[in-house]
Structures are given as C-alpha cells and as structure tokens.
Design a protein around this motif. Structure first.
Motif, PDB file in Angstrom:
ATOM      1  N   TYR A   1      -9.552  -0.388  -4.681  1.00  0.00           N
ATOM      2  CA  TYR A   1      -8.449  -0.565  -5.617  1.00  0.00           C
ATOM      3  C   TYR A   1      -8.150   0.763  -6.316  1.00  0.00           C
ATOM      4  CZ  TYR A   1      -5.770  -2.018  -9.644  1.00  0.00           C
ATOM      5  OH  TYR A   1      -4.787  -2.120 -10.580  1.00  0.00           O
TER       6      TYR A   1
ATOM      7  N   GLU B 158      -6.482   3.164  -4.094  1.00  0.00           N
ATOM      8  CA  GLU B 158      -5.055   2.875  -3.932  1.00  0.00           C
ATOM      9  C   GLU B 158      -4.268   3.373  -5.146  1.00  0.00           C
ATOM     10  OE1 GLU B 158      -3.663   2.102  -1.289  1.00  0.00           O
ATOM     11  OE2 GLU B 158      -1.671   1.879  -2.167  1.00  0.00           O
TER      12      GLU B 158
ATOM     13  N   LEU C 190       0.842  -1.195   0.000  1.00  0.00           N
ATOM     14  CA  LEU C 190       0.000   0.000   0.000  1.00  0.00           C
ATOM     15  C   LEU C 190       0.876   1.242   0.000  1.00  0.00           C
ATOM     16  CD1 LEU C 190      -2.653  -1.025   2.664  1.00  0.00           C
ATOM     17  CD2 LEU C 190      -2.889  -1.092   0.193  1.00  0.00           C
TER      18      LEU C 190
END
Lengths: 193, 447
Positions: free
Chosen positions: B207, B210, B25
């Motif tokens: 997603y 991110e 991450l």
C-alpha cells in the motif's frame, strides 16, 4: 451550523475505550491459554534406571530423569569416582545436556585428546566444554559456566537395581535460570512420561 | 478489436465495479524496467509459492514427534512429485532469505529509505524478522537430528536472560517444554501466525509502495517528469516475466539438486552430531562463538545482535539528510558496506569452523581489517570524486564495485585461512587495488 466538539470527542473517546476494553479483555485469556505450564511435580520421583549386572565398564547408559526431556548418562567407570556408588564406588550419573548451550555432549574414556586431563568425562562437540567425571563433573575446559548436575543414585544391594532419586545442583540446562542452585527448576518444563 | 475489449471492460465495470487497472494502480516509470527495481516483486512471488507448496505439504505432514520425520520422509520418497515440492519449498525459503538480504542492502545503498519512504523501511525490517521467524520455525518441522538439536540450542539461549523474561517467553514458544508441545507450537507459528503477520505487513508495505511509487534513480528528484507505462499490460507482463523466471529457475535447481532428508531426531542420534543452525543464522552463530562471549557472557552477544536489529530498524531516523548519493552520506554508506561484508565473512567463517570457539583477537583482525580497508577505499573514492572537475555525485556502481570486490576478497581470504592470514590480507589488498583501478578506469571512460 456549529459542531459540538466536546460531544464528538466524547464519542470518539468512548469508541477508543471500548476498543481498549475488548483488546485488554482478550489479551489476558489468550496469554493464559497460551502459557499453560507443564505438570506440577514438586518432589523428585524414585525411578529404576537399570540393573548393575547390565552395566559394562565405560559404556554409558542413557536415561531420562526426572523429566522426559532431561537425558542423563549413567556410567560404570574403570576407577573410583567422587560420589560414585556400587562396590567399587565407580558408578556415577550426570545430566547429558551441556551447561553451555544445551547440546548433548559425548562421554569419553579420556579427555586428553580434547585438551583436557587424562580422566573419563564429557566432551561437548559444540564448543568443546569438558567435564571431569572423577571429580563431580568439574569443568576442566571449554566455555561451560558450571558443572553438569549429578543424578543422586541409590543401589539396592540385594537385587542390584540402580535407582535415580534426585538431582544435585546446579540445575539442568534450560530449566530455570542458568546454573541455579534451586533444583526444583529441574522438575519444571516437561512431563514425567 | 479494441472496441470489443472496451465494451467487455465497460460491462464488467458496470456490474462488478472493477475498474481498469489504470484507475486503481499508478503507472510505473520506465526507468524501473530493470530487475534490481523489482527484487520486492520477486520476494512476493517467492512468498506466494511458499503458500502454495506449503499447502501441498500440509496435506501429508503430521506435526507430532513420532510422525513428523516419517511423514516428511513419506512425502519425499513415496509421493509423486513429493520430493520436488518439498525441495522447492526449502529452496524457495533459502532464495527468499538471500534475496531479502540483497533487497535490503540494495535499498540501503541507493538510499531508498529516505523521505518519504521511511515507513517502507520499517515494514521491510519487520517483514525481514518475520522471514527469519519462518526460517527458524520451519527448520524444526522435519524433526531431523541436526534441526531439532540446533533449535533446542537456539531456545536454550533464552536461559541466559533474567528468569522473569525467560519463563513467560519460553512458555509461549515451547509450551510445557515437552517435544510434542515444542513441535506443535512451532508448527502453529509457522503455518498460521507468521503467514497472517506476513500478509498484514506485506499489504501495508505494498500500500505504501503504491502511495509513494518507485524511488527515482540517483541524481533525479521526486518531482521530475518521467515517462511512464501502464500496468496493463506493460507492468504486469514485466513483473510476470520476472516471476516466471524466478519460479522456473528454482524448479530447475530443485529438480537437478533434490534435497535429502537427514536422519530422524532422537536423543541417542543427537549424541553424534554437532548442532548447527541453518546457513542464514551462521553469522549470528559465529558472533556467539567468540571467546569473549564464553559462559554466561553470551547474554552480551545476544544483546549485541538484538541491538544490531534495532539500529537497522532506526536507519531512516538516523540518516535523515536529503542527499541519497554515497558521497553525500559517506559515513553511513561505508558502515553499511562494512556490515554487509562482515555478514558474508562471518557466514563463511562459521561454515569453516563448526563448533569451535573463536579467539576474539582473530575476529578483531579480520573484521577490523575489512573495516579499515573499506573505510580507506571509501575515503579514497570520495577524495577522488571531490577533487575531480565534475565534482558532484559518486555513481553507486563505483561504490558497489568496491563493496563486491571486498566481499569476494574477504570470503576468498577465508578460504585461505588455513594457510595463514598474511596471504588473506594480501588477497584483500589486491582485490581492493583492482577495484580502485577499475573505478578510475570507469571515471576516465565517462569523461
């Protein structure tokens, strides 16, 4: 080293086609499985509602007809009504489901407190639709697009039994298109007990 | 010490392939350590808690017409902590819906839907619809007299659409139309299909989150270098703190104000209640109650509400200019304010007028009044900003003050509705005046 683009595209196309066939092939069975229709009833049953000796004036009797999710009021009015049966032509039955948005409306001995005429009938607490029970449930107030349908009643004068034998148009709320005249819709979308 | 930790980490990485968080991450920017940046994380927490409490409820709940209410009653009255778990599930749902609205408007007002985050907005609107779907299906499950009657009214609205559309749709939602089929299907939707869809779109959204990272504050560009903090442990601790505060707060509220179960549904019982949707649908309900939508015209109200959701979905494609500050997109910003205020206004209004048809002119006066006042306030704020020496961007808090005060003003005016709308209008004007004064104060302080 050269890449045969045609060959690649063909293979990609085959994969896409395969995926499409799988999804398309699955869609119909799943949809068919999920949208099973209710029991098919094509004619109105004859069902005993109650006995005339059980009725009290202005006390509505709630019964389901023709399907179990179609409640109706049967009521002995204090005065003769249009299409009323019985010795005094004062017994009528109407669908209890308001034609506006499908709330269960209330039977009132007078519609005057709700802004209607001084007649017995239905008052819907949701949006104030008023139905005149003396005049075949004519809409006398509120947003309802049509009267609530009348249940066709039969009285066996030897025993006093009251039977429901059919429905007059329009259709019961939520059965078929709004206020349709085709009463066959009343037999769809539910079960007969 | 850290040597040991690193060795353990290395051991795990070699055997399980799990790398340290920083390799998976991206670190989070320091400016984001503020709760309003993490409303999405709170929502995710809320959904996880719904899954957990939902599972516990499933242990005893029976989805049949004759058992649904009884089993709910049993959970609430006889099982240890049953009342708390069910209340928590209910309040968590309410909180999710409320925070989801705040989350949406927050990101609307800071312009976070702009390039490259359009996909986040699309996923968000879909998730919002899924959330409302959870609310609609979950409302029916306890089989109380109000919830069942109101759900039937909701389903019944389908009847105003053409039959070729209504018939298959109804068949999908309520099966053969019996009470049992209706409950079974709502239950299946609530516990299987909607959670699956939620998981899918939440995954897609996280997603994309991110990929793009958090939107920078107004007046800062995407490429700017900002200080960042690793998820391990800073980010995790911060989000965990928010999550625990949220759960703790809800737990306290659930224990102090346990939910009560209304009476069981029966046709007889439904004769004495006025079906009302749950509070989060009241604003839609109020639109349906307008006098111009009486009778068969209700279909236009349904189309109108549907259209609102379509426009909402398309917002990133409508407002495509780069600038994010309110002064660079005054029209859509002001429209957003008017919609936000109107939703609050309609909700309170619906609460005050159960089952009444609303004369259309009243709605025109109130909504029109709100729109006019907010448009004027926005225009004035814009003028002031443009004319000031430091011409540039209006800080969002200024617009927020205008919005919040007109929301409060509009709602308060509603409470005075009975006393005539002259007072209400005065009240709204007063609130806006106060807001404008505070804006100029803030600007003076800044200089």
């Amino acid at each position: 080293m050269s890449v045969d683009e045609n060959r690649r595209n063909f293979l990609k196309g085959m994969i896409a086609l395969g995926a499409l066939v799988v999804i398309g092939g699955l869609a119909k069975p799943i949809l068919d499985y999920a949208t099973v229709s209710g029991e098919i009833v094509t004619t109105f049953p004859k069902i005993k509602v109650t006995n005339i000796s059980q009725l009290q004036v202005n006390q509505p009797f709630l019964f389901n007809y023709p399907l179990t999710n179609e409640p109706n009021y049967l009521v002995m009015l204090s005065q003769p009504a249009q299409y009323g049966i019985g010795p005094q032509n004062n017994i009528v039955a109407f669908s209890a489901i308001c034609e506006h948005l499908g709330c269960i409306y209330h039977f009132r001995t007078s519609l005057a407190p709700y802004g209607g005429p001084d007649v017995p009938g239905g008052h819907c607490p949701c949006h104030g639709s008023l139905y005149d029970y003396l005049d075949d449930a004519k809409v006398v107030g509120g947003p309802a697009p049509c009267p609530v349908p009348r249940v066709i009643l039969e009285l066996d004068s030897s025993t006093g039994d009251i039977y429901a034998v059919g429905m007059e148009p329009p259709t019961i709320y939520a059965h078929g298109p709004s206020c349709s005249s085709d009463v066959e819709y009343d037999l769809q979308g539910g079960s007969v007990d | 010490m850290s040597g040991v930790l690193e060795r353990v980490q290395k051991w795990i990485e070699e055997r399980f392939g799990i790398k340290s968080v920083d390799n998976i991450l991206r670190p989070i920017p320091n400016f984001s350590f503020r709760p309003d940046y993490w409303t999405g994380a709170i929502l995710t927490t809320g959904f996880i808690m719904q899954g957990l409490t939902g599972f516990l409820l499933l242990l005893y709940y029976v989805p049949t017409p004759d058992q649904a209410w009884a089993s709910t009653h049993y959970i609430m009255s006889s099982l240890p902590y049953g009342s708390l778990i069910l209340t928590f599930h209910l309040y968590d749902a309410y909180a999710i819906i409320l925070i989801a609205f705040l989350h949406m408007f927050r990101h609307f007002f800071v312009g976070a839907y702009k390039k490259p985050r359009e996909a986040m907005w699309f996923y968000g609107v879909i998730l919002g619809l899924i959330t409302l779907g959870f609310g609609f299906t979950g409302y029916l499950l306890p089989w109380t007299v109000v919830s069942k009657s109101a759900t039937d009214v909701g389903i019944g609205m389908l009847n105003y659409f053409p039959n070729w559309l209504t018939a298959p749709l109804k068949s999908l939602i309520v099966g053969n139309g019996t009470d049992a089929a209706e409950l079974t299907r709502f239950f299946a939707l609530h516990v299987i299909l909607l959670p699956l869809l939620l998981a899918l779109f939440l995954f897609l959204k996280l997603y994309t989150f991110e990929v793009h990272g958090i939107a920078p504050p107004l007046g800062h560009s995407e490429s700017e270098n900002v200080k960042k903090t690793s998820w391990m442990p800073g980010g995790i601790l911060y989000v965990l703190m928010l999550a625990l505060f949220y759960i703790g707060g809800l737990l306290i509220i659930s224990s102090v104000f346990p939910a009560t179960l209304p009476p069981e549904y029966s046709v007889q019982a439904s004769m004495s209640v006025t079906p009302e949707p749950d509070w989060y649908f009241l604003w839609i309900y109020q639109i349906l109650k307008l006098s111009i939508f009486e009778g068969p015209n209700i279909i236009y109200a349904l189309i109108l509400v549907g259209l609102m959701f379509v426009i909402l979905f398309l917002v990133p494609l409508i407002d495509t200019r780069e600038g994010r500050s309110p002064s660079e997109r005054p029209v859509i910003f002001t429209l957003g304010m008017i919609v936000a205020t109107s939703i609050v206004f309609l909700t309170v209004w619906a609460y005050l007028t159960p089952g009444l048809t609303i004369p259309f002119y009243q709605a025109v006066i109130y909504i029109g009044g709100i729109a006019l006042i907010e448009a004027l306030a926005a225009y004035a704020a814009l003028r002031r900003r443009r004319s000031s020496a430091s011409a540039g961007k209006v800080h969002p808090s200024i617009a927020m003050i205008v919005m919040v005060s007109s929301v409060i003003g509009a709602s308060a005016s509603l409470l005075l509705l009975e006393k005539g709308y002259l007072i209400s209008v005065l009240l709204i004007v007063g609130f806006v005046y106060a807001a404008m004064t505070s804006i100029s104060k803030i600007e003076r302080l800044r200089k």
